[in-house]
Enzyme design. Structure first.
Site, PDB file in Angstrom:
ATOM      1  N   SER A   1       7.247   8.916   8.314  1.00 38.82           N
ATOM      2  CA  SER A   1       7.391   7.356   8.676  1.00 38.82           C
ATOM      3  C   SER A   1       6.655   6.960   9.889  1.00 38.82           C
ATOM      4  CB  SER A   1       8.776   7.029   8.326  1.00 38.82           C
ATOM      5  OG  SER A   1       9.359   7.764   9.309  1.00 38.82           O
TER       6      SER A   1
ATOM      7  N   HIS B   1       7.994   6.206   1.694  1.00 39.59           N
ATOM      8  CA  HIS B   1       6.709   5.613   2.262  1.00 39.59           C
ATOM      9  C   HIS B   1       5.804   5.702   1.271  1.00 39.59           C
ATOM     10  CE1 HIS B   1       8.113   3.695   5.890  1.00 39.59           C
ATOM     11  NE2 HIS B   1       9.167   4.680   5.829  1.00 39.59           N
TER      12      HIS B   1
ATOM     13  N   LYS C   1      11.774  -0.474   0.688  1.00 31.94           N
ATOM     14  CA  LYS C   1      10.684  -0.706   1.375  1.00 31.94           C
ATOM     15  C   LYS C   1       9.471  -1.347   0.409  1.00 31.94           C
ATOM     16  CE  LYS C   1      11.715   3.399   3.969  1.00 31.94           C
ATOM     17  NZ  LYS C   1      12.426   2.742   5.295  1.00 31.94           N
TER      18      LYS C   1
HETATM   19  N1  PMP Z   1      13.846   8.374   4.159  1.00 31.60           N
HETATM   20  C1  PMP Z   1      12.261   7.880   4.886  1.00 31.60           C
HETATM   21  C2  PMP Z   1      11.547   8.847   5.291  1.00 31.60           C
HETATM   22  C3  PMP Z   1      12.580   6.831   5.629  1.00 31.60           C
HETATM   23  O1  PMP Z   1      11.491   6.417   6.409  1.00 31.60           O
HETATM   24  C4  PMP Z   1      13.790   5.905   5.411  1.00 31.60           C
HETATM   25  C5  PMP Z   1      13.938   4.560   6.189  1.00 31.60           C
HETATM   26  N2  PMP Z   1      13.731   4.483   7.463  1.00 31.60           N
HETATM   27  C6  PMP Z   1      14.776   6.442   4.678  1.00 31.60           C
HETATM   28  C7  PMP Z   1      14.680   7.841   3.994  1.00 31.60           C
HETATM   29  C8  PMP Z   1      15.839   5.516   4.590  1.00 31.60           C
HETATM   30  O2  PMP Z   1      15.748   4.477   3.512  1.00 31.60           O
HETATM   31  P1  PMP Z   1      16.712   3.488   3.556  1.00 31.60           P
HETATM   32  O3  PMP Z   1      16.429   2.482   4.271  1.00 31.60           O
HETATM   33  O4  PMP Z   1      16.763   3.166   2.149  1.00 31.60           O
HETATM   34  O5  PMP Z   1      18.174   3.794   3.791  1.00 31.60           O
END
Ligand code: PMP
Length: 394
Positions: free
Chosen positions: A182, A210, A241
């Site tokens: 990310s 992502h 996302k």
């Molecule tokens: N996994 C990854 C790789 C992320 O980037 C994120 C979001 N920052 C999440 C999980 C968490 O997702 P959510 O915002 O739906 O809790």
């Protein structure tokens, strides 16, 4: 009396180091432009890759769901029963991801917390990429399994860790990786990971947060991108996302999902998302299944922005996806750069420790399908202006 000044002191220290996170209040919905402090600013921060967060069809679906189902699910699904709308989303997501079954959860973060401790215990080994997302790290902490952290995207190091776990007699070996990382936008070598897993009889779990909406046919994600259908045991997804709403899920074999419905604690002990959220998620998945036009626009925008920034002389890292880290390295510089961008009409947050390692601060630019070419040119012009001011480009 507890001395609360210990907290204030830490905040002050973070401010000195450029690591204080300034949380802006938005006065408008998510989109290419936002209203903040009464001013219109270009939005380069959100994960709203495809512009679904304020999409009319999703809003109408949510409104209709409220009329049909009310606003609350009543209690956890194992106790109050599960609404047909939740089941419909799971079935539709399973078809989209080309897997047998899906478990819908409250967030991507919780999906990682749900799976990892449910399928591993002290007899097992977890092999985790050193740059995996915080929710994976915390999920691993919730398990009693032995941890092996392998070097970022380094297959040889993963092989070494698998060898060690095998020698130490691990019952199950669970390899976990982000699909798209990310903060840097690089992609996991999933094909090689799957080959190694087959050799060592390990399970593969990939967090596709992502990747979905971005990689693969119509944004089906990293497994589709590498054509590894049926070879990845567990996919974690988020609906916050590219899908533009909120929520998370686990995708995989029917046996796994049936097991998680009995064992995963965030499923068993926490109420699911509302019918409105669920219906909006469902509409987003349907829209992606109908057309990949937004995905193509996203890539066109990202490629245009990245190539222009490179031409200007900015270091945009090794990203292979629309995530564009503009590397500034020093946290104080990154924080001041972000502040200057804001003054010039651009909302692009600086990212420092602990989100990225010390000395790797950056402005992470998130490109969206809803940005127009004019928006991107505006961003490039301002980056150029401030980049020269700061002596970062010539
Ligand atoms: N996994 C990854 C790789 C992320 O980037 C994120 C979001 N920052 C999440 C999980 C968490 O997702 P959510 O915002 O739906 O809790």
């Amino acid at each position: 009396m507890f001395d609360y000044s210990v907290f204030t002191k830490e905040i002050e220290e973070a401010k000195q180091k450029g690591l204080f996170i300034n949380i802006r209040t938005l006065e408008s919905p998510q989109g290419a432009w936002l209203t903040i402090d009464g001013r219109k600013v270009l939005n380069l921060c959100s994960n709203n890759y495809l512009g679904f967060a304020n999409e009319e069809r999703l809003k109408q679906a949510a409104i209709k769901a409220i009329e049909k189902w009310g606003v609350g699910p009543g209690a956890v699904r194992t106790i109050a029963g599960t609404m047909a709308i939740h089941v419909e989303l799971e079935k539709t997501l399973a078809a989209f991801k080309k897997v047998e079954d899906v478990l819908f959860l409250q967030s991507g973060f919780l999906a990682n917390q749900a799976v990892i401790p449910a399928i591993t215990d002290e007899r097992d080994a977890i092999l985790s990429d050193e740059l995996n997302h915080a929710s994976i790290i915390d999920g691993v902490r919730l398990s009693k399994a032995k941890r092996y952290i392998w070097k970022h995207r380094d297959i040889e190091d993963l092989a070494r860790a698998l060898e060690q776990a095998t020698k130490e007699g691990a019952r199950r070996k669970l390899i976990i990786t982000d699909g798209v990382f990310s903060m840097d936008g690089d992609i996991a070598p999933l094909k090689e990971i799957v080959e190694l897993a087959e050799r060592y009889d390990a399970l593969v779990m990939v967090d596709d947060a992502h990747g979905e909406g971005v990689l693969g046919e119509s944004g089906r994600g990293i497994v589709d991108h590498f054509n590894l259908h049926g070879k990845v045991d567990i996919e974690i997804g988020t609906l916050s996302k590219a899908f533009g709403v909120v929520g998370g899920y686990v995708a995989g074999r029917k046996e796994l999902i049936d097991y998680l419905r009995q064992k995963a604690r965030p499923f068993m002990f926490s109420t699911p998302l509302s019918p409105a959220d669920t219906a909006a998620c469902l509409e987003a998945v349907k829209m992606l299944m109908e057309s990949d036009e937004r995905v193509r626009r996203l890539w066109d925008n990202a490629n245009y922005f990245k190539s222009k920034m490179k031409e200007l002389g900015f270091d945009v890292g090794e990203s292979q996806t629309p995530i564009t880290p503009v590397m500034l390295y020093d946290a104080t510089v990154a924080s001041k750069f972000s502040q200057r961008l804001f003054e010039e009409g651009i909302f692009a947050q600086s990212i420092g420790y602990p989100l990225v390692p010390h000395g790797k601060a950056r402005i992470r630019v998130m490109i969206s399908a809803v940005h127009t070419k004019q928006d991107l040119d505006f961003a490039i012009e301002k980056f150029e202006k401030i980049g020269r001011e700061f002596g970062i480009i010539k």
